[in-house]
Design a protein around this motif. Structure first.
Motif, PDB file in Angstrom:
ATOM      1  N   TYR A 185       0.862  -1.190   0.000  1.00  0.00           N
ATOM      2  CA  TYR A 185       0.000   0.000   0.000  1.00  0.00           C
ATOM      3  C   TYR A 185       0.893   1.232   0.000  1.00  0.00           C
ATOM      4  O   TYR A 185       2.059   1.141   0.379  1.00  0.00           O
ATOM      5  CB  TYR A 185      -0.934  -0.003   1.224  1.00  0.00           C
ATOM      6  N   PRO A 186       0.411   2.399  -0.443  1.00  0.00           N
ATOM      7  CA  PRO A 186      -0.916   2.635  -1.039  1.00  0.00           C
ATOM      8  C   PRO A 186      -0.897   2.395  -2.545  1.00  0.00           C
ATOM      9  O   PRO A 186       0.158   2.364  -3.170  1.00  0.00           O
ATOM     10  CB  PRO A 186      -1.137   4.126  -0.742  1.00  0.00           C
ATOM     11  N   GLY A 187      -2.086   2.271  -3.117  1.00  0.00           N
ATOM     12  CA  GLY A 187      -2.216   2.167  -4.567  1.00  0.00           C
ATOM     13  C   GLY A 187      -2.201   3.566  -5.171  1.00  0.00           C
ATOM     14  O   GLY A 187      -3.245   4.081  -5.575  1.00  0.00           O
ATOM     15  N   TRP A 188      -1.028   4.157  -5.232  1.00  0.00           N
ATOM     16  CA  TRP A 188      -0.905   5.565  -5.629  1.00  0.00           C
ATOM     17  C   TRP A 188      -1.386   5.824  -7.063  1.00  0.00           C
ATOM     18  O   TRP A 188      -1.724   6.948  -7.419  1.00  0.00           O
ATOM     19  CB  TRP A 188       0.542   6.038  -5.473  1.00  0.00           C
ATOM     20  N   TRP A 189      -1.423   4.782  -7.880  1.00  0.00           N
ATOM     21  CA  TRP A 189      -1.863   4.974  -9.273  1.00  0.00           C
ATOM     22  C   TRP A 189      -3.380   4.983  -9.391  1.00  0.00           C
ATOM     23  O   TRP A 189      -3.919   5.376 -10.410  1.00  0.00           O
ATOM     24  CB  TRP A 189      -1.296   3.871 -10.174  1.00  0.00           C
ATOM     25  N   GLU A 190      -4.085   4.531  -8.341  1.00  0.00           N
ATOM     26  CA  GLU A 190      -5.541   4.496  -8.387  1.00  0.00           C
ATOM     27  C   GLU A 190      -6.107   4.922  -7.028  1.00  0.00           C
ATOM     28  O   GLU A 190      -6.590   4.095  -6.253  1.00  0.00           O
ATOM     29  CB  GLU A 190      -6.034   3.089  -8.758  1.00  0.00           C
ATOM     30  N   TYR A 191      -6.046   6.221  -6.776  1.00  0.00           N
ATOM     31  CA  TYR A 191      -6.557   6.741  -5.510  1.00  0.00           C
ATOM     32  C   TYR A 191      -8.076   6.566  -5.457  1.00  0.00           C
ATOM     33  O   TYR A 191      -8.641   6.255  -4.411  1.00  0.00           O
ATOM     34  CB  TYR A 191      -6.168   8.216  -5.387  1.00  0.00           C
ATOM     35  N   SER A 192      -8.743   6.768  -6.570  1.00  0.00           N
ATOM     36  CA  SER A 192     -10.207   6.578  -6.584  1.00  0.00           C
ATOM     37  C   SER A 192     -10.696   6.469  -8.024  1.00  0.00           C
ATOM     38  O   SER A 192     -11.324   7.390  -8.542  1.00  0.00           O
ATOM     39  CB  SER A 192     -10.925   7.727  -5.875  1.00  0.00           C
ATOM     40  N   PRO A 193     -10.449   5.361  -8.688  1.00  0.00           N
ATOM     41  CA  PRO A 193     -10.864   5.229 -10.088  1.00  0.00           C
ATOM     42  C   PRO A 193     -12.380   5.239 -10.252  1.00  0.00           C
ATOM     43  O   PRO A 193     -13.098   4.561  -9.536  1.00  0.00           O
ATOM     44  CB  PRO A 193     -10.270   3.879 -10.503  1.00  0.00           C
ATOM     45  N   SER A 194     -12.827   6.025 -11.216  1.00  0.00           N
ATOM     46  CA  SER A 194     -14.251   6.103 -11.528  1.00  0.00           C
ATOM     47  C   SER A 194     -14.565   5.131 -12.658  1.00  0.00           C
ATOM     48  O   SER A 194     -13.843   5.064 -13.656  1.00  0.00           O
ATOM     49  CB  SER A 194     -14.617   7.529 -11.953  1.00  0.00           C
ATOM     50  N   ILE A 195     -15.613   4.359 -12.478  1.00  0.00           N
ATOM     51  CA  ILE A 195     -16.053   3.387 -13.481  1.00  0.00           C
ATOM     52  C   ILE A 195     -17.303   3.941 -14.155  1.00  0.00           C
ATOM     53  O   ILE A 195     -18.159   4.545 -13.500  1.00  0.00           O
ATOM     54  CB  ILE A 195     -16.335   2.031 -12.819  1.00  0.00           C
ATOM     55  N   ASP A 196     -17.418   3.746 -15.455  1.00  0.00           N
ATOM     56  CA  ASP A 196     -18.504   4.363 -16.208  1.00  0.00           C
ATOM     57  C   ASP A 196     -19.449   3.346 -16.817  1.00  0.00           C
ATOM     58  O   ASP A 196     -19.048   2.239 -17.194  1.00  0.00           O
ATOM     59  CB  ASP A 196     -17.940   5.222 -17.346  1.00  0.00           C
ATOM     60  N   LEU A 197     -20.702   3.748 -16.906  1.00  0.00           N
ATOM     61  CA  LEU A 197     -21.631   3.072 -17.798  1.00  0.00           C
ATOM     62  C   LEU A 197     -21.493   3.787 -19.132  1.00  0.00           C
ATOM     63  O   LEU A 197     -21.845   4.969 -19.250  1.00  0.00           O
ATOM     64  CB  LEU A 197     -23.075   3.168 -17.292  1.00  0.00           C
ATOM     65  N   MET A 198     -20.959   3.106 -20.117  1.00  0.00           N
ATOM     66  CA  MET A 198     -20.783   3.691 -21.442  1.00  0.00           C
ATOM     67  C   MET A 198     -21.987   3.315 -22.292  1.00  0.00           C
ATOM     68  O   MET A 198     -22.303   2.135 -22.442  1.00  0.00           O
ATOM     69  CB  MET A 198     -19.494   3.200 -22.083  1.00  0.00           C
ATOM     70  N   VAL A 199     -22.648   4.321 -22.844  1.00  0.00           N
ATOM     71  CA  VAL A 199     -23.879   4.123 -23.609  1.00  0.00           C
ATOM     72  C   VAL A 199     -23.643   4.546 -25.050  1.00  0.00           C
ATOM     73  O   VAL A 199     -23.081   5.619 -25.306  1.00  0.00           O
ATOM     74  CB  VAL A 199     -25.037   4.946 -22.997  1.00  0.00           C
ATOM     75  N   ASN A 200     -24.038   3.723 -25.969  1.00  0.00           N
ATOM     76  CA  ASN A 200     -23.958   4.090 -27.379  1.00  0.00           C
ATOM     77  C   ASN A 200     -24.673   5.414 -27.586  1.00  0.00           C
ATOM     78  O   ASN A 200     -25.797   5.619 -27.101  1.00  0.00           O
ATOM     79  CB  ASN A 200     -24.598   3.000 -28.233  1.00  0.00           C
ATOM     80  N   ALA A 201     -24.028   6.355 -28.286  1.00  0.00           N
ATOM     81  CA  ALA A 201     -24.552   7.718 -28.390  1.00  0.00           C
ATOM     82  C   ALA A 201     -25.949   7.754 -29.007  1.00  0.00           C
ATOM     83  O   ALA A 201     -26.832   8.484 -28.537  1.00  0.00           O
ATOM     84  CB  ALA A 201     -23.590   8.577 -29.204  1.00  0.00           C
ATOM     85  N   LYS A 202     -26.177   6.980 -30.045  1.00  0.00           N
ATOM     86  CA  LYS A 202     -27.503   6.971 -30.670  1.00  0.00           C
ATOM     87  C   LYS A 202     -28.545   6.365 -29.736  1.00  0.00           C
ATOM     88  O   LYS A 202     -29.674   6.871 -29.631  1.00  0.00           O
ATOM     89  CB  LYS A 202     -27.476   6.202 -31.990  1.00  0.00           C
ATOM     90  N   ALA A 203     -28.172   5.274 -29.061  1.00  0.00           N
ATOM     91  CA  ALA A 203     -29.106   4.652 -28.122  1.00  0.00           C
ATOM     92  C   ALA A 203     -29.487   5.633 -27.019  1.00  0.00           C
ATOM     93  O   ALA A 203     -30.651   5.695 -26.598  1.00  0.00           O
ATOM     94  CB  ALA A 203     -28.495   3.389 -27.526  1.00  0.00           C
ATOM     95  N   HIS A 204     -28.512   6.411 -26.563  1.00  0.00           N
ATOM     96  CA  HIS A 204     -28.797   7.399 -25.517  1.00  0.00           C
ATOM     97  C   HIS A 204     -29.691   8.504 -26.056  1.00  0.00           C
ATOM     98  O   HIS A 204     -30.646   8.930 -25.400  1.00  0.00           O
ATOM     99  CB  HIS A 204     -27.494   7.985 -24.973  1.00  0.00           C
ATOM    100  N   ASP A 205     -29.405   8.973 -27.253  1.00  0.00           N
ATOM    101  CA  ASP A 205     -30.224  10.029 -27.862  1.00  0.00           C
ATOM    102  C   ASP A 205     -31.664   9.587 -28.037  1.00  0.00           C
ATOM    103  O   ASP A 205     -32.597  10.400 -27.911  1.00  0.00           O
ATOM    104  CB  ASP A 205     -29.654  10.432 -29.225  1.00  0.00           C
TER     105      ASP A 205
END
Length: 359
Positions: A231-251
């Motif tokens: 420790y510590p995981g200095w390269w990942e203090y708080s990684p954010s994970i995303d829901l990636m949505v196809n742009a057309k599907a989102h529109d």
């Protein structure tokens, strides 16, 4: 005249006139492959959480079906599948795809970056979401922050890391630009999907690996094939994970469903971080009791990594104008937040840590 019948009539009429709201909503079915093993109840569990909340908030009219790595697409090809319209959405981390655009690394996290609290402030009030939307637009997706592991560990090693020289020639699994920084110090880095880390470590293909933290690492069994846990995981203090949505599907989504999706993802972001905070302490105690050797990276090693990080970010910025522009804003926010929390919270946190240790 039966007065009670007269009084009851308006209420009954109103009941008959009430529309079936669930039936009135368009019925939508999406598929959602992810990058995280189904055995991990918090990472994959958050993917399931999003699907459940979307269904609950639309009375089942909007359904998202989650899939694990390899069931529809490989773990590290989720963005490609979403961008190409092969699936409607996917649950993954932007920094898995930084080869497409270096700014995708900032979307998830950068080494020596923001805490989970600072990260949420950056996303919602510091301009982060708007900057990231520009990056994702070029990939044909809409990225919605939908998870955060909070502070991670520094990973598992077969040997102790006492000096910077101990890093030279080390074969290490790591994602994101932390790997590039370690590469400057002689580490041979590899990006391997979650399900494949254990066998690579077991067979000696790699000498060490980082993943998330005690709860997940224990489930994946890394303690059986590596002794030292850093420790510590200095390269990942708080990684954010995303829901990636196809742009057309989102529109194409109705405005109500867009709001539901955003709300479910916000819940998921905090649900994940809180769950890890609850589960990690007990898992760490179990690992230590089972023989794991807990170690902190020596300060000279951390200092060398920090210097290499600043140098590397400067190099990327020199070759990519967008990374440079986003990083400068991100870094100014990071410095200001670090100084503020040093006064407001770190001082009390350090005091309480000492007092607790003395009990």
């Amino acid at each position: 005249m039966n007065r009670r019948h007269v009084l009851a009539a308006p209420a009954g009429a109103a009941l008959l006139a009430t529309p079936n709201l669930a039936a009135a909503q368009p019925r939508i079915r999406w598929r959602c492959p992810g990058s995280f093993p189904k055995s991990l109840d918090t990472l994959y569990g958050t993917q399931e959480f999003i699907a459940r909340r979307v269904s609950e908030m639309t009375d089942g009219a909007f359904q998202i079906q989650p899939f694990g790595p390899g069931e529809l697409v490989p773990a590290l090809q989720v963005l490609d599948a979403v961008s190409g319209g092969n699936v409607e959405c996917g649950y993954t981390s932007g920094y898995y795809y930084l080869g497409k655009d270096p700014s995708l690394a900032i979307v998830t996290c950068l080494p020596f970056g923001l805490s989970s609290r600072q990260h949420w402030a950056w996303l919602t009030h510091g301009g982060g979401r708007d900057l990231y939307a520009e990056v994702y637009r070029d990939q044909g997706v809409v990225g919605i922050p939908a998870g955060n592991t909070a502070a991670q560990m520094g990973g598992w090693f077969r040997k102790e890391i006492r000096t910077v020289d101990d890093l030279k020639g080390l074969k290490f699994r790591i994602a994101g630009y932390g790997g590039n920084v370690l590469g400057k110090l002689g580490v041979i880095t590899q990006q391997i999907g979650g399900p494949d880390i254990y066998p690579a470590l077991e067979r000696g293909v790699i000498d060490g690996a980082e993943w998330v933290g005690p709860h997940d690492d224990e489930k994946l069994g890394f303690q059986r094939v590596a002794q030292y846990y850093y420790y510590p995981g200095w390269w990942e203090y708080s990684p954010s994970i995303d829901l990636m949505v196809n742009a057309k599907a989102h529109d194409d989504l109705p405005a109500q469903y867009k709001a539901v999706l955003a709300a479910a993802c916000t819940e998921a972001w905090h649900w994940m971080a809180a769950r890890y905070d609850v589960l990690n302490p007990a898992a760490l105690r179990r690992l230590i009791a089972g023989g794991t050797q807990l170690r902190g990276f020596p300060r000279p090693v951390l200092e060398a990594c920090y210097r290499a990080t600043q140098e590397f970010h400067g190099e990327i910025g020199a070759g990519n104008a967008r990374f440079k522009r986003i990083h400068e804003k991100w870094d100014a926010f990071r410095i200001e937040q670090t100084q503020w929390l040093r006064v407001a919270e770190d001082s009390l946190g350090n005091f309480l840590a000492v007092q607790t240790a003395q009990r």
